[in-house]
Motif scaffolding. Sequence first.
Motif, mmCIF file in Angstrom:
data_model
loop_
_atom_site.group_PDB
_atom_site.id
_atom_site.type_symbol
_atom_site.label_atom_id
_atom_site.label_comp_id
_atom_site.label_asym_id
_atom_site.label_seq_id
_atom_site.Cartn_x
_atom_site.Cartn_y
_atom_site.Cartn_z
ATOM 1 N N ASN A 155 7.018 17.849 7.547
ATOM 2 C CA ASN A 155 6.583 18.373 6.252
ATOM 3 C C ASN A 155 6.694 17.305 5.158
ATOM 4 N N ARG A 156 7.790 16.548 5.172
ATOM 5 C CA ARG A 156 7.966 15.479 4.176
ATOM 6 C C ARG A 156 6.900 14.393 4.352
ATOM 7 N N ILE A 157 6.625 14.032 5.598
ATOM 8 C CA ILE A 157 5.622 12.995 5.854
ATOM 9 C C ILE A 157 4.236 13.485 5.427
ATOM 10 N N ILE A 158 3.909 14.730 5.763
ATOM 11 C CA ILE A 158 2.617 15.289 5.356
ATOM 12 C C ILE A 158 2.480 15.263 3.841
ATOM 13 N N SER A 159 3.528 15.647 3.133
ATOM 14 C CA SER A 159 3.487 15.624 1.666
ATOM 15 C C SER A 159 3.224 14.215 1.147
ATOM 16 N N GLY A 160 3.900 13.242 1.746
ATOM 17 C CA GLY A 160 3.688 11.855 1.340
ATOM 18 C C GLY A 160 2.279 11.370 1.625
ATOM 19 N N LEU A 161 1.734 11.766 2.767
ATOM 20 C CA LEU A 161 0.375 11.355 3.134
ATOM 21 C C LEU A 161 -0.666 12.026 2.244
ATOM 22 N N ILE A 162 -0.394 13.264 1.822
ATOM 23 C CA ILE A 162 -1.293 13.957 0.880
ATOM 24 C C ILE A 162 -1.265 13.210 -0.454
ATOM 25 N N ASP A 163 -0.052 12.883 -0.937
ATOM 26 C CA ASP A 163 0.089 12.172 -2.209
ATOM 27 C C ASP A 163 -0.638 10.831 -2.209
ATOM 28 N N LYS A 164 -0.699 10.194 -1.058
ATOM 29 C CA LYS A 164 -1.370 8.896 -0.937
ATOM 30 C C LYS A 164 -2.858 9.046 -0.615
ATOM 31 N N ASN A 165 -3.319 10.305 -0.570
ATOM 32 C CA ASN A 165 -4.717 10.627 -0.259
ATOM 33 C C ASN A 165 -5.142 10.093 1.115
ATOM 34 N N LEU A 166 -4.238 10.183 2.083
ATOM 35 C CA LEU A 166 -4.544 9.703 3.431
ATOM 36 C C LEU A 166 -4.872 10.839 4.391
ATOM 37 N N GLU A 206 0.823 -1.212 0.000
ATOM 38 C CA GLU A 206 0.000 0.000 0.000
ATOM 39 C C GLU A 206 0.857 1.263 0.000
ATOM 40 N N GLY A 207 2.168 1.097 0.118
ATOM 41 C CA GLY A 207 3.056 2.254 0.120
ATOM 42 C C GLY A 207 3.032 3.050 1.410
ATOM 43 N N VAL A 208 2.506 2.459 2.466
ATOM 44 C CA VAL A 208 2.468 3.134 3.771
ATOM 45 C C VAL A 208 3.614 2.582 4.603
ATOM 46 N N HIS A 209 4.433 3.466 5.138
ATOM 47 C CA HIS A 209 5.604 3.074 5.906
ATOM 48 C C HIS A 209 5.401 3.386 7.382
ATOM 49 N N SER A 210 6.258 2.826 8.202
ATOM 50 C CA SER A 210 6.126 3.040 9.649
ATOM 51 C C SER A 210 6.210 4.524 10.000
ATOM 52 N N SER A 211 6.977 5.298 9.245
ATOM 53 C CA SER A 211 7.060 6.733 9.535
ATOM 54 C C SER A 211 5.710 7.413 9.324
ATOM 55 N N HIS A 212 4.924 6.907 8.394
ATOM 56 C CA HIS A 212 3.581 7.453 8.172
ATOM 57 C C HIS A 212 2.630 7.059 9.300
ATOM 58 N N ILE A 213 2.849 5.879 9.838
ATOM 59 C CA ILE A 213 1.924 5.309 10.816
ATOM 60 C C ILE A 213 1.773 6.205 12.042
ATOM 61 N N PHE A 214 2.873 6.746 12.557
ATOM 62 C CA PHE A 214 2.806 7.587 13.753
ATOM 63 C C PHE A 214 1.913 8.806 13.515
#
Length: 148
Positions: free
Chosen positions: A66-77, A30-38
Motif C-alpha cells: 500500500n505504501r509503495i502504491i501510494s508512492g508510485l501514484i504520487d510519482k505518476n508512475l 528521479e525519486g524512484v527507489h529499488s523498492s518501487h522497481i519490483f
Amino acid sequence: MIKKKQIIPDMINEIKKMSQSYVNDIFKDEGVHSSHIFYILCLKKHGQMTQMQLSKETKNDKAHTNRIISGLIDKNLIESDSPDKTRNQMWRLTKSGEEVAQKVDKVLEKWFKIVTQNISKEDLMTTHRTIITMLENAKNLKKEKEKI
C-alpha cells in the motif's frame, strides 16, 4: 570482500542488495527507489494487477504494498482502472511508468553484463539451472510445510 565461508543464500542476497544499490544510484534524481522497481517490473510483466496480486508477486505484506502504491501514484508512475477505492481495483503503469520500466530494463541489463563479465556462457547456464532447481526445491519445501 568475498568471504570464503559465505553460504549461497547469503551471496545471492548480497548480489540482490548490490543490484538494488546500483538501481538506487541510477534513479536517485528521479525519486524512484529499488523498492518501487519490483512493483514497476511486475506491472510491466503482467499489464495490470490488484494490490493483493502485487503483494503476493513481490512477497511483501499488504501494508508495504500500500505504501509503495501510494508512492508510485504520487510519482505518476501507476494508475487505477477505477476512480473508486475498491478492494479489487487494478493497477497499471502510466505512460511515465512505462518509460521508467524501459529504462529499468536497460539499467538492469547493463548491470548484469558488468557483473557477469569474464564468466563463460556455459558457467552462466549452469548457474541459471542450479538457481532454478534451488528455487523449485524451496517452493516445494514451503508447500510441504504448509500441508503439515
